[in-house]
Every structure is written in C-alpha cells, then in structure tokens.
Enzyme design. Structure first.
Site, PDB file in Angstrom:
ATOM      1  N   ARG A 107      44.792  60.104  57.300  1.00 41.23           N
ATOM      2  CA  ARG A 107      45.304  61.107  56.351  1.00 41.23           C
ATOM      3  C   ARG A 107      46.478  61.894  56.912  1.00 41.23           C
ATOM      4  O   ARG A 107      47.227  62.498  56.174  1.00 41.23           O
ATOM      5  CB  ARG A 107      44.168  62.050  55.918  1.00 41.23           C
ATOM      6  CG  ARG A 107      43.241  61.390  54.904  1.00 41.23           C
ATOM      7  CD  ARG A 107      41.968  62.163  54.700  1.00 41.23           C
ATOM      8  NE  ARG A 107      41.100  62.040  55.858  1.00 41.23           N
ATOM      9  CZ  ARG A 107      39.919  62.636  55.975  1.00 41.23           C
ATOM     10  NH1 ARG A 107      39.473  63.405  55.004  1.00 41.23           N
ATOM     11  NH2 ARG A 107      39.191  62.463  57.045  1.00 41.23           N
ATOM     12  N   GLN A 108      46.639  61.886  58.241  1.00 36.87           N
ATOM     13  CA  GLN A 108      47.831  62.524  58.838  1.00 36.87           C
ATOM     14  C   GLN A 108      48.896  61.424  58.927  1.00 36.87           C
ATOM     15  O   GLN A 108      49.225  60.912  59.995  1.00 36.87           O
ATOM     16  CB  GLN A 108      47.487  63.102  60.216  1.00 36.87           C
ATOM     17  CG  GLN A 108      48.629  63.841  60.906  1.00 36.87           C
ATOM     18  CD  GLN A 108      48.974  65.187  60.285  1.00 36.87           C
ATOM     19  OE1 GLN A 108      48.161  65.780  59.586  1.00 36.87           O
ATOM     20  NE2 GLN A 108      50.183  65.670  60.508  1.00 36.87           N
ATOM     21  N   HIS A 141      44.235  55.004  53.285  1.00 33.32           N
ATOM     22  CA  HIS A 141      44.679  56.183  52.538  1.00 33.32           C
ATOM     23  C   HIS A 141      46.095  55.995  51.985  1.00 33.32           C
ATOM     24  O   HIS A 141      46.340  56.276  50.815  1.00 33.32           O
ATOM     25  CB  HIS A 141      44.599  57.404  53.449  1.00 33.32           C
ATOM     26  CG  HIS A 141      44.876  58.682  52.725  1.00 33.32           C
ATOM     27  ND1 HIS A 141      44.062  59.151  51.722  1.00 33.32           N
ATOM     28  CD2 HIS A 141      45.893  59.556  52.836  1.00 33.32           C
ATOM     29  CE1 HIS A 141      44.557  60.284  51.261  1.00 33.32           C
ATOM     30  NE2 HIS A 141      45.668  60.545  51.902  1.00 33.32           N
ATOM     31  N   LYS A 203      44.936  70.138  38.418  1.00 27.48           N
ATOM     32  CA  LYS A 203      44.426  71.496  38.650  1.00 27.48           C
ATOM     33  C   LYS A 203      45.352  72.520  37.984  1.00 27.48           C
ATOM     34  O   LYS A 203      46.570  72.426  38.128  1.00 27.48           O
ATOM     35  CB  LYS A 203      44.402  71.743  40.152  1.00 27.48           C
ATOM     36  CG  LYS A 203      43.429  72.804  40.600  1.00 27.48           C
ATOM     37  CD  LYS A 203      43.490  72.975  42.106  1.00 27.48           C
ATOM     38  CE  LYS A 203      42.344  72.277  42.787  1.00 27.48           C
ATOM     39  NZ  LYS A 203      42.335  72.461  44.245  1.00 27.48           N
ATOM     40  N   ARG A 205      45.804  76.835  37.496  1.00 25.36           N
ATOM     41  CA  ARG A 205      45.268  78.150  37.844  1.00 25.36           C
ATOM     42  C   ARG A 205      45.790  79.169  36.832  1.00 25.36           C
ATOM     43  O   ARG A 205      47.002  79.259  36.611  1.00 25.36           O
ATOM     44  CB  ARG A 205      45.697  78.551  39.254  1.00 25.36           C
ATOM     45  CG  ARG A 205      45.012  79.829  39.754  1.00 25.36           C
ATOM     46  CD  ARG A 205      45.508  80.181  41.149  1.00 25.36           C
ATOM     47  NE  ARG A 205      45.132  79.162  42.129  1.00 25.36           N
ATOM     48  CZ  ARG A 205      43.972  79.145  42.785  1.00 25.36           C
ATOM     49  NH1 ARG A 205      43.083  80.092  42.568  1.00 25.36           N
ATOM     50  NH2 ARG A 205      43.727  78.199  43.658  1.00 25.36           N
ATOM     51  N   SER A 234      34.658  63.157  52.718  1.00 26.85           N
ATOM     52  CA  SER A 234      34.437  63.795  54.010  1.00 26.85           C
ATOM     53  C   SER A 234      33.404  64.905  53.827  1.00 26.85           C
ATOM     54  O   SER A 234      32.201  64.670  53.925  1.00 26.85           O
ATOM     55  CB  SER A 234      35.772  64.304  54.550  1.00 26.85           C
ATOM     56  OG  SER A 234      35.585  64.914  55.788  1.00 26.85           O
ATOM     57  N   GLY A 236      32.791  66.274  51.006  1.00 30.99           N
ATOM     58  CA  GLY A 236      32.257  66.137  49.649  1.00 30.99           C
ATOM     59  C   GLY A 236      32.831  67.146  48.670  1.00 30.99           C
ATOM     60  O   GLY A 236      32.541  67.084  47.469  1.00 30.99           O
ATOM     61  N   GLY A 237      33.663  68.070  49.157  1.00 28.67           N
ATOM     62  CA  GLY A 237      34.200  69.134  48.305  1.00 28.67           C
ATOM     63  C   GLY A 237      35.011  68.607  47.126  1.00 28.67           C
ATOM     64  O   GLY A 237      34.820  69.049  45.979  1.00 28.67           O
ATOM     65  N   THR A 238      35.888  67.651  47.398  1.00 33.45           N
ATOM     66  CA  THR A 238      36.770  67.124  46.343  1.00 33.45           C
ATOM     67  C   THR A 238      35.960  66.468  45.230  1.00 33.45           C
ATOM     68  O   THR A 238      36.144  66.760  44.042  1.00 33.45           O
ATOM     69  CB  THR A 238      37.737  66.068  46.956  1.00 33.45           C
ATOM     70  OG1 THR A 238      38.407  66.673  48.052  1.00 33.45           O
ATOM     71  CG2 THR A 238      38.716  65.542  45.944  1.00 33.45           C
TER      72      THR A 238
HETATM   73  C1  R5P Z   1      42.375  63.222  50.395  1.00 29.70           C
HETATM   74  O1  R5P Z   1      43.580  63.042  50.352  1.00 29.70           O
HETATM   75  C2  R5P Z   1      41.400  62.097  50.362  1.00 29.70           C
HETATM   76  O2  R5P Z   1      41.835  61.074  49.491  1.00 29.70           O
HETATM   77  C3  R5P Z   1      40.022  62.586  49.954  1.00 29.70           C
HETATM   78  O3  R5P Z   1      40.083  63.081  48.623  1.00 29.70           O
HETATM   79  C4  R5P Z   1      39.552  63.699  50.864  1.00 29.70           C
HETATM   80  O4  R5P Z   1      39.638  63.279  52.190  1.00 29.70           O
HETATM   81  C5  R5P Z   1      38.141  64.102  50.556  1.00 29.70           C
HETATM   82  O5  R5P Z   1      37.764  65.102  51.446  1.00 29.70           O
HETATM   83  P1  R5P Z   1      36.525  66.020  51.148  1.00 29.70           P
HETATM   84  O6  R5P Z   1      35.357  65.139  50.872  1.00 29.70           O
HETATM   85  O7  R5P Z   1      36.365  66.841  52.409  1.00 29.70           O
HETATM   86  O8  R5P Z   1      36.869  66.895  49.980  1.00 29.70           O
END
Ligand code: R5P
Length: 312
Positions: A107-108, A141, A203, A205, A234, A236-238
């Site tokens: 991702r980086q 990614h 999104k 706001r 990762s 799970g937030g997204t």
């Molecule tokens: C972000 O660019 C990736 O595609 C995933 O959406 C992200 O890594 C998910 O991360 P997390 O589960 O922490 O929200």
C-alpha cells in the site's frame, strides 16, 4: 499420465516458505512437482538460516518456485523469502520464480509525503536482486506499481470474479460495490465477467453538521443484495463502515469478498457487528474456514497460470 514436472524434460521444484506451506503443497500436488524440505534455524543472535534440500532431486530443477506469503510476521517472512530465492537461483538452470500471493508493504506504493520511502519498490527490488526472475502475485494493491517497480516478469492474478461468483450462492443478483473509487477496477472486472451491476461508494461530509454519508455513486442499494469487494481487510474499518452504510441505506443483505484477510485485532467482530452476512476470502494469508468465513484455495488458479506462462 505425464505431469508438468516431467513433460519435455522440464523439471520444477516447489520450495515452501513458512507462511505458505499448505498452499505450496497444494500447488506441488496440482503440478505433479516435488515439494522440497527446508531446514531452518535461528542463530543465538537472532539471525535466520535456511537450507533447501535439493538432494531430493536427481538433477537440478529447470525452475525453482519459491512459495511464500508476507503476512503474518511480514519482516521475518520477507527475509526468509529472500534467502530461499537466493539459495534457489544458484541451483536453478532456467528461472527462479517467486509466488507471493500477498506482498506486504504494497500500500506504500508511491511517495505520499516528502521523505518517505516507496516501500513497495524497495520490497520488489530486493525480491528481484535476491534471484526472482518472475514474480507471481494475487490481486496486488496497485498492478501499475507492480509492473513499474519489479524489474523482471510479473503477473498479477485477479480473483475478484471468483470471490463474487462464490457470493452468488448467498445473494440474489447483487450489486458489486467497491468501498472507494480506488477499488473500482477489481469490482468492474468481476461484475462484467458475471453480468452484474457495479458501483463504488462516495463519501460526503455535511459542511454544517459534519455528518458523513457513504453512498453508491450511481446506483441505489435499497431492497438490493450487495457484495462489497476489496483487496485487503486490515483493521476491518473500511469494510465495516461500507457494510453498515449499505444496510442503513436499505440494502437487504451484505456479503464481503476480500482477497487478503489480515483481520487485525477485533476486525472480524467489527465486520460481523456491522451486519455482514458472510466473508468470502482466499488463503493468500493462512486462515481457517468457519461458519462465517468461506475460504477459496488459490492453488488452482496459481497452478493454471504457471502452466500457461511456463509453456509446458
Ligand atoms: C486501502 O487502500 C485498501 O484497499 C483497503 O481498503 C484497506 O487496506 C483496508 O484497511 P482496513 O481494513 O484497516 O480499513
């Protein structure tokens, strides 16, 4: 029946990394190739040692294939992969291949702030200089960054179609949804292959109340089944937020399809609490199947792709 390992004098050797023993074993079985034993030890000062048991083979292999994945313990797994590649390429008469379904630090993939590394570039250049002529990965990614930074032959296998197809037994004509615009390509790929509608979440706001809404760009999820597709889970937030917003907007049922499930901390709980009915994922990272998690074994697509590119 001739196997891939014996056709046209092409010999393959599968070399399993610690994180991917089962995947490597399944690939070896599908290709009819030997799975080599690895002797590993850690020196008292913490340095790692590996030795591949090439004695098992009558002749050195044409292709040595190192299979590992870079989670968990990404730094240890990375060093082990470099050492296995280095040991393999001195023994291999044609090409050394790295199969790494999940590449850490992907991702980086660009400079976001001055002074940062492009970590993904550093990882890929180490894999190449350790001996990997070819790199095969899964749903990376950024496929563009992979092509740009790996200075050998690279293949990115897309699996979003397989994940979405698996979701169809739980859902009725779902909308295939990306949690953001960046994930749209893998969603489009799956939806077009399966003849489904697709969209991505945007999104907004409210400048006055500060309230954040997350809605599909074009389609309405009201009374619809939805499969949310992403590459990595990762924290799970997204995914949890995307699922929660879909259900708040009237979606009937939400299933999540994600290739690489790191599931850090309470990610799984977050996803379940958001109302997700099922998580469909792959074994790019070791994971147990449960009543909530369906796991797709990648050995089949990886073996087929190898057979296609090695031309045997
Ligand atoms: C972000 O660019 C990736 O595609 C995933 O959406 C992200 O890594 C998910 O991360 P997390 O589960 O922490 O929200």
């Amino acid at each position: 029946m001739k196997t891939l390992a014996t056709i046209d004098n092409t010999s393959l050797a599968i070399i399993p990394g610690s994180n991917a023993f089962n995947l490597a074993k399944n690939i070896a079985e599908k290709l009819g190739a030997p799975l080599l034993d690895i002797h590993r030890k850690v020196f008292p000062d913490g340095e790692h040692y590996v030795r591949i048991n090439f004695e098992k083979l009558v002749v050195p292999p044409n292709y040595s294939i190192v299979v590992n994945t870079l989670y968990p313990k990404q730094n240890d797994a990375f060093i082990e992969t470099l050492f296995l590649l280095n040991a393999a390429y001195t023994e291999t008469s044609m090409n050394t291949i790295a199969i790494i379904p999940y590449i850490a630090y992907s991702r980086q993939d660009k400079l976001f702030l001055r002074g940062e590394p492009v970590s993904f570039e550093a990882v890929l250049s180490c894999l190449r200089s350790a001996g990997a002529d070819m790199l095969l990965t899964v749903d990376v990614h950024s496929p563009i960054a992979l092509k740009r930074y790996f200075k050998g032959f690279s293949i990115n296998i897309l699996v979003s179609d397989l994940l979405v197809k698996a979701s169809l037994k739980y859902l009725d004509k779902p909308i295939v949804l990306a949690p953001d615009k960046g994930a749209l390509n893998r969603v489009r790929y799956a939806a077009l292959k399966l003849g489904l509608e697709f969209d991505y979440l945007v999104k907004h706001r409210d400048r006055v109340t500060g309230e954040v809404s997350l809605e599909p760009k074009e389609l309405s999820v009201k009374e619809r089944d939805v499969v949310i597709v992403d590459d990595i889970i990762s924290t799970g937030g997204t995914i949890a937020l995307a699922a929660q917003k879909c259900l708040e907007n009237g979606a009937r049922k939400v299933v999540v399809a994600a290739t690489h499930s790191l599931l850090i901390g309470n990610a799984l709980e977050k996803i379940r609490n958001a109302g997700v009915a099922k998580l469909i994922t792959t074994n790019s990272i070791p994971i147990e199947e449960t009543d909530f998690i369906e796991v797709i074994d990648l050995s089949d697509v990886i073996s087929k792709e190898l057979q296609r590119v090695i031309h045997v």
